[in-house]
Design a protein around this motif. Structure first.
Motif, PDB file in Angstrom:
ATOM      1  N   SER A 240       2.419   1.691  -3.441  1.00 54.18           N
ATOM      2  CA  SER A 240       1.399   2.185  -4.371  1.00 54.18           C
ATOM      3  C   SER A 240       1.171   3.679  -4.175  1.00 54.18           C
ATOM      4  CB  SER A 240       0.084   1.427  -4.163  1.00 54.18           C
ATOM      5  OG  SER A 240       0.254   0.045  -4.332  1.00 54.18           O
TER       6      SER A 240
ATOM      7  N   GLU B 100      -8.159  -0.302  -5.360  1.00 53.73           N
ATOM      8  CA  GLU B 100      -7.458  -1.383  -6.057  1.00 53.73           C
ATOM      9  C   GLU B 100      -6.679  -2.254  -5.076  1.00 53.73           C
ATOM     10  OE1 GLU B 100      -6.095  -3.751  -9.220  1.00 53.73           O
ATOM     11  OE2 GLU B 100      -7.742  -2.293  -9.093  1.00 53.73           O
ATOM     12  N   PHE B 101      -6.133  -1.629  -4.050  1.00 56.34           N
ATOM     13  CA  PHE B 101      -5.438  -2.371  -2.990  1.00 56.34           C
ATOM     14  C   PHE B 101      -6.399  -3.348  -2.311  1.00 56.34           C
ATOM     15  CE2 PHE B 101      -4.519  -2.234   1.682  1.00 56.34           C
ATOM     16  CZ  PHE B 101      -3.416  -3.080   1.677  1.00 56.34           C
TER      17      PHE B 101
ATOM     18  N   TYR C 214       0.831  -1.207   0.000  1.00 55.13           N
ATOM     19  CA  TYR C 214       0.000   0.000   0.000  1.00 55.13           C
ATOM     20  C   TYR C 214       0.867   1.258   0.000  1.00 55.13           C
ATOM     21  CZ  TYR C 214      -3.396   3.492   1.520  1.00 55.13           C
ATOM     22  OH  TYR C 214      -4.186   4.621   1.618  1.00 55.13           O
TER      23      TYR C 214
ATOM     24  N   THR D 177      -1.086   1.060  -8.379  1.00 53.76           N
ATOM     25  CA  THR D 177      -1.269  -0.058  -7.454  1.00 53.76           C
ATOM     26  C   THR D 177      -0.936  -1.378  -8.135  1.00 53.76           C
ATOM     27  OG1 THR D 177      -3.016   1.182  -6.340  1.00 53.76           O
ATOM     28  CG2 THR D 177      -2.869  -1.162  -5.845  1.00 53.76           C
TER      29      THR D 177
ATOM     30  N   SER E 252       2.726  -1.648  -8.271  1.00 54.27           N
ATOM     31  CA  SER E 252       3.271  -2.031  -6.966  1.00 54.27           C
ATOM     32  C   SER E 252       3.196  -3.538  -6.760  1.00 54.27           C
ATOM     33  CB  SER E 252       2.509  -1.307  -5.850  1.00 54.27           C
ATOM     34  OG  SER E 252       2.913  -1.765  -4.585  1.00 54.27           O
ATOM     35  N   TYR E 253       2.080  -4.136  -7.117  1.00 49.87           N
ATOM     36  CA  TYR E 253       1.921  -5.586  -6.976  1.00 49.87           C
ATOM     37  C   TYR E 253       2.816  -6.339  -7.951  1.00 49.87           C
ATOM     38  CZ  TYR E 253      -1.777  -5.625  -3.504  1.00 49.87           C
ATOM     39  OH  TYR E 253      -2.472  -5.516  -2.318  1.00 49.87           O
TER      40      TYR E 253
ATOM     41  N   VAL F 221      -6.252   4.103  -5.459  1.00 49.00           N
ATOM     42  CA  VAL F 221      -5.160   3.281  -4.926  1.00 49.00           C
ATOM     43  C   VAL F 221      -5.709   2.372  -3.828  1.00 49.00           C
ATOM     44  CG1 VAL F 221      -3.109   3.352  -3.444  1.00 49.00           C
ATOM     45  CG2 VAL F 221      -3.177   4.741  -5.490  1.00 49.00           C
TER      46      VAL F 221
END
Length: 244
Positions: A135, A176-177, A132, A226, A229-230, A173
């Motif tokens: 992101s 989607e997180f 998180y 996001t 980030s993943y 963000v």
């Protein structure tokens, strides 16, 4: 009436392309048959390709972001921005709320609360916190850079950092997180964050702080950063651990 005109033009085009149906030869029929067969086989392939594109995880956020970028210079989309603003101001001229300042974080707060309550999710608390934060940093950097580069005045005339909407980007963000963490363990719950995120974007327009394109681009950036980030976590952290 428009349909009638369209059909008429289509038939006229066919007649121009094939003058005198009575003069069609066997060779013409053979070529037309081959063309029809090729078209018959190519249409499902094209439809399948279109479905793949539309169902791609990046299609929606890229479409939202692209719309916003095009809207910066496109006269038609800019006119649509002003029309949206005029409609909002006409129906809600005195609207003012600070709910959006808090609502933008609500999907993330709910996600961590559910994790602490023992709800099964994709990552442990520490890993999800890192995801998180990453992101958020990617989003904040992207939004700040775009605000500085575009220098677009807000609808209320207060500042020149309208594009894109930071509140909306932050909200998406978080949404989607939440989706990424619960998409396999609680699919319906995972989508609930988008409701709060969409409401945040709507409130930004109702507060006369952003145009429609600002909000759409903020949503796209929030989702894209996001996902990035993943992706980073999967390829550099999780794979690194599995190889040790």
């Amino acid at each position: 009436m428009n349909i009638v005109i369209a059909v008429g033009l289509f038939l006229l085009g066919l007649l121009q392309a094939n003058p005198g149906f009575s003069q069609v030869t066997p060779e013409d029929i053979k070529q037309d048959s081959i063309h029809t067969l090729e078209l018959t086989y190519s249409l499902p392939q094209r439809a399948s390709s279109a479905r793949r594109i539309l169902s791609h995880p990046l299609f929606i956020p890229l479409a939202l972001t692209s719309y916003g970028f095009v809207g910066i210079e496109n006269d038609g989309l800019k006119a649509l921005n002003y029309e949206f603003r005029e409609e909002v101001q006409e129906h809600y001229p005195n609207f003012k709320t600070s709910v959006d300042d808090y609502l933008q974080f609500s999907p993330a707060v709910a996600t961590f609360a559910l994790k602490m309550a023992g709800k099964e999710s994709e990552h442990a608390f520490g890993s999800s916190l890192r995801l998180y934060v990453t992101s958020g940093l990617l989003m904040a950097g992207s939004v700040y850079a775009l605000k500085s580069i575009t220098h677009i005045q807000r609808p209320d005339g207060s500042t020149y950092n309208s594009f894109p909407s930071g509140h909306t980007a932050t909200a998406f963000v978080a949404a989607e997180f939440m989706h990424q963490e619960f998409k396999n363990t609680a699919p319906l719950l995972s989508y609930s964050g988008y409701v709060a995120a969409s409401a945040t974007g709507a409130l930004r327009m109702l507060n006369n702080k952003h145009y429609f394109t600002d909000v759409l681009t903020g949503a796209g950036i929030g989702i894209l950063t996001t996902k990035a980030s993943y992706w980073i976590n999967h390829h550099f952290f999780e794979k690194g651990k599995s190889s040790n």
